[in-house]
Design a protein around this motif. Sequence first.
Motif, PDB file in Angstrom:
ATOM      1  N   ALA A  60       0.843  -1.199   0.000  1.00 54.27           N
ATOM      2  CA  ALA A  60       0.000   0.000   0.000  1.00 54.27           C
ATOM      3  C   ALA A  60       0.876   1.246   0.000  1.00 54.27           C
ATOM      4  N   ALA A  61       0.396   2.294  -0.654  1.00 59.34           N
ATOM      5  CA  ALA A  61       1.126   3.562  -0.703  1.00 59.34           C
ATOM      6  C   ALA A  61       0.253   4.678  -0.139  1.00 59.34           C
ATOM      7  N   PHE A  62       0.890   5.602   0.580  1.00 60.25           N
ATOM      8  CA  PHE A  62       0.209   6.727   1.204  1.00 60.25           C
ATOM      9  C   PHE A  62       0.859   8.043   0.800  1.00 60.25           C
ATOM     10  N   GLU A 113       3.483  11.728  -3.898  1.00 58.77           N
ATOM     11  CA  GLU A 113       2.142  11.294  -3.548  1.00 58.77           C
ATOM     12  C   GLU A 113       2.055   9.775  -3.710  1.00 58.77           C
ATOM     13  N   ALA A 114       0.976   9.207  -3.189  1.00 59.15           N
ATOM     14  CA  ALA A 114       0.811   7.759  -3.257  1.00 59.15           C
ATOM     15  C   ALA A 114       0.851   7.263  -4.692  1.00 59.15           C
ATOM     16  N   ASP A 115       0.221   7.993  -5.617  1.00 58.89           N
ATOM     17  CA  ASP A 115       0.205   7.518  -7.003  1.00 58.89           C
ATOM     18  C   ASP A 115       1.579   7.633  -7.669  1.00 58.89           C
ATOM     19  N   ASP A 116       2.428   8.572  -7.206  1.00 57.16           N
ATOM     20  CA  ASP A 116       3.807   8.615  -7.696  1.00 57.16           C
ATOM     21  C   ASP A 116       4.551   7.351  -7.275  1.00 57.16           C
ATOM     22  N   ILE A 118       3.282   4.497  -6.480  1.00 56.94           N
ATOM     23  CA  ILE A 118       2.724   3.352  -7.211  1.00 56.94           C
ATOM     24  C   ILE A 118       3.298   3.288  -8.628  1.00 56.94           C
ATOM     25  N   GLY A 119       3.436   4.436  -9.272  1.00 56.03           N
ATOM     26  CA  GLY A 119       4.030   4.448 -10.608  1.00 56.03           C
ATOM     27  C   GLY A 119       5.457   3.931 -10.596  1.00 56.03           C
ATOM     28  N   ILE A 120       6.233   4.352  -9.606  1.00 59.64           N
ATOM     29  CA  ILE A 120       7.624   3.895  -9.485  1.00 59.64           C
ATOM     30  C   ILE A 120       7.668   2.390  -9.223  1.00 59.64           C
ATOM     31  N   LEU A 121       6.854   1.938  -8.265  1.00 60.43           N
ATOM     32  CA  LEU A 121       6.862   0.513  -7.917  1.00 60.43           C
ATOM     33  C   LEU A 121       6.415  -0.353  -9.089  1.00 60.43           C
ATOM     34  N   SER A 122       5.385   0.101  -9.802  1.00 64.67           N
ATOM     35  CA  SER A 122       4.874  -0.717 -10.917  1.00 64.67           C
ATOM     36  C   SER A 122       5.944  -0.913 -11.983  1.00 64.67           C
ATOM     37  N   ARG A 123       6.746   0.128 -12.240  1.00 69.56           N
ATOM     38  CA  ARG A 123       7.810   0.008 -13.232  1.00 69.56           C
ATOM     39  C   ARG A 123       8.950  -0.876 -12.715  1.00 69.56           C
ATOM     40  N   GLN A 124       9.246  -0.787 -11.436  1.00 67.93           N
ATOM     41  CA  GLN A 124      10.282  -1.645 -10.868  1.00 67.93           C
ATOM     42  C   GLN A 124       9.852  -3.107 -10.880  1.00 67.93           C
ATOM     43  N   ILE A 125       8.598  -3.352 -10.538  1.00 66.92           N
ATOM     44  CA  ILE A 125       8.076  -4.719 -10.529  1.00 66.92           C
ATOM     45  C   ILE A 125       8.076  -5.304 -11.935  1.00 66.92           C
ATOM     46  N   ALA A 126       7.805  -4.459 -12.922  1.00 64.38           N
ATOM     47  CA  ALA A 126       7.769  -4.926 -14.316  1.00 64.38           C
ATOM     48  C   ALA A 126       9.099  -5.524 -14.748  1.00 64.38           C
ATOM     49  N   THR A 127      10.207  -5.041 -14.168  1.00 67.65           N
ATOM     50  CA  THR A 127      11.512  -5.582 -14.541  1.00 67.65           C
ATOM     51  C   THR A 127      11.658  -7.035 -14.107  1.00 67.65           C
ATOM     52  N   HIS A 128      10.801  -7.471 -13.178  1.00 69.25           N
ATOM     53  CA  HIS A 128      10.818  -8.868 -12.727  1.00 69.25           C
ATOM     54  C   HIS A 128       9.733  -9.687 -13.428  1.00 69.25           C
ATOM     55  N   HIS A 129       9.068  -9.073 -14.408  1.00 66.76           N
ATOM     56  CA  HIS A 129       8.044  -9.755 -15.218  1.00 66.76           C
ATOM     57  C   HIS A 129       6.886 -10.275 -14.352  1.00 66.76           C
ATOM     58  N   LEU A 142      -4.770   5.481 -14.930  1.00 65.92           N
ATOM     59  CA  LEU A 142      -4.935   4.799 -16.217  1.00 65.92           C
ATOM     60  C   LEU A 142      -3.729   4.996 -17.129  1.00 65.92           C
ATOM     61  N   GLN A 143      -2.983   6.087 -16.940  1.00 63.58           N
ATOM     62  CA  GLN A 143      -1.805   6.343 -17.773  1.00 63.58           C
ATOM     63  C   GLN A 143      -0.710   5.310 -17.552  1.00 63.58           C
ATOM     64  N   LEU A 144      -0.781   4.556 -16.442  1.00 63.84           N
ATOM     65  CA  LEU A 144       0.244   3.561 -16.122  1.00 63.84           C
ATOM     66  C   LEU A 144      -0.017   2.204 -16.777  1.00 63.84           C
ATOM     67  N   ILE A 145      -1.172   2.053 -17.387  1.00 66.20           N
ATOM     68  CA  ILE A 145      -1.542   0.752 -17.953  1.00 66.20           C
ATOM     69  C   ILE A 145      -0.644   0.404 -19.134  1.00 66.20           C
ATOM     70  N   ASP A 146      -0.151  -0.819 -19.124  1.00 71.56           N
ATOM     71  CA  ASP A 146       0.608  -1.354 -20.251  1.00 71.56           C
ATOM     72  C   ASP A 146       0.428  -2.864 -20.269  1.00 71.56           C
TER      73      ASP A 146
END
Length: 227
Positions: A60-62, A113-116, A118-129, A142-146
């Motif tokens: 969770a992010a706050f 902010e929390a959504d910042d 989340i954006g960072i974490l989502s990209r980091q997690i993506a490197t682990h597929h 929605l801009q983070l969807i890929d």
Amino acid sequence: MTISPKPLFVLIDANALIHRSYHAIPPLSLADGTPTNAAYGFTMTLLSAIKELKPTHIAAAFDLPVPTFRHQAYQPYKAHRQKADDELIAQFPLTKDILHSLNIPIFEQPGLEADDIIGILSRQIATHHIPVIIVTGDMDSLQLIDRNTKVYTLKRGLKDTIIYNSKTVRERYGFDPPQVIDYKALRGDPSDNIPGVKGIGDKTATTLIQKYSSIDKLYNYLALHPD
């Protein structure tokens, strides 16, 4: 032989869900008067998402109550917003206690902010597929969807939910998730006190993005066709 579940990382936009819950559920309180409606609604949404999505990983992010890099770049950012109700503020520690009791890690960082986060974490997690689903009430996500990332959000109240992917974003808006950034830049974001281009609202912004695909291409066209 035990087959391990397919990995799925769920990221919770805690601030967005707490605020939505506070306004969606009538006042509730403990015997000592401690307000609980936002914490209750947040927990309901969290448990529903866990049951439906069955994540193998979750965090969770706050937000933090300090200025962010956006305030430094643009002083009027969110300047029109009234101070949050004391009854709402009092429920953030309670919500964090609930997350701690469920062993869900919390991420927060001054200046973001929390959504910042989340954006960072989502990209980091993506490197682990590992696939990511963002649970939020904030459509900016929605801009983070890929190919690796989807958004689980609330349509009405706290029970009517939808999972957005690239296809469903196109069906609703007529353009792809990365173009949400250009769309927002044209129409502005009144909820954050960010102005867009004068005279451009939802429909015009949508039409321009559909036609030119980006602000850069739009301005290139205008430069070549000044009349």
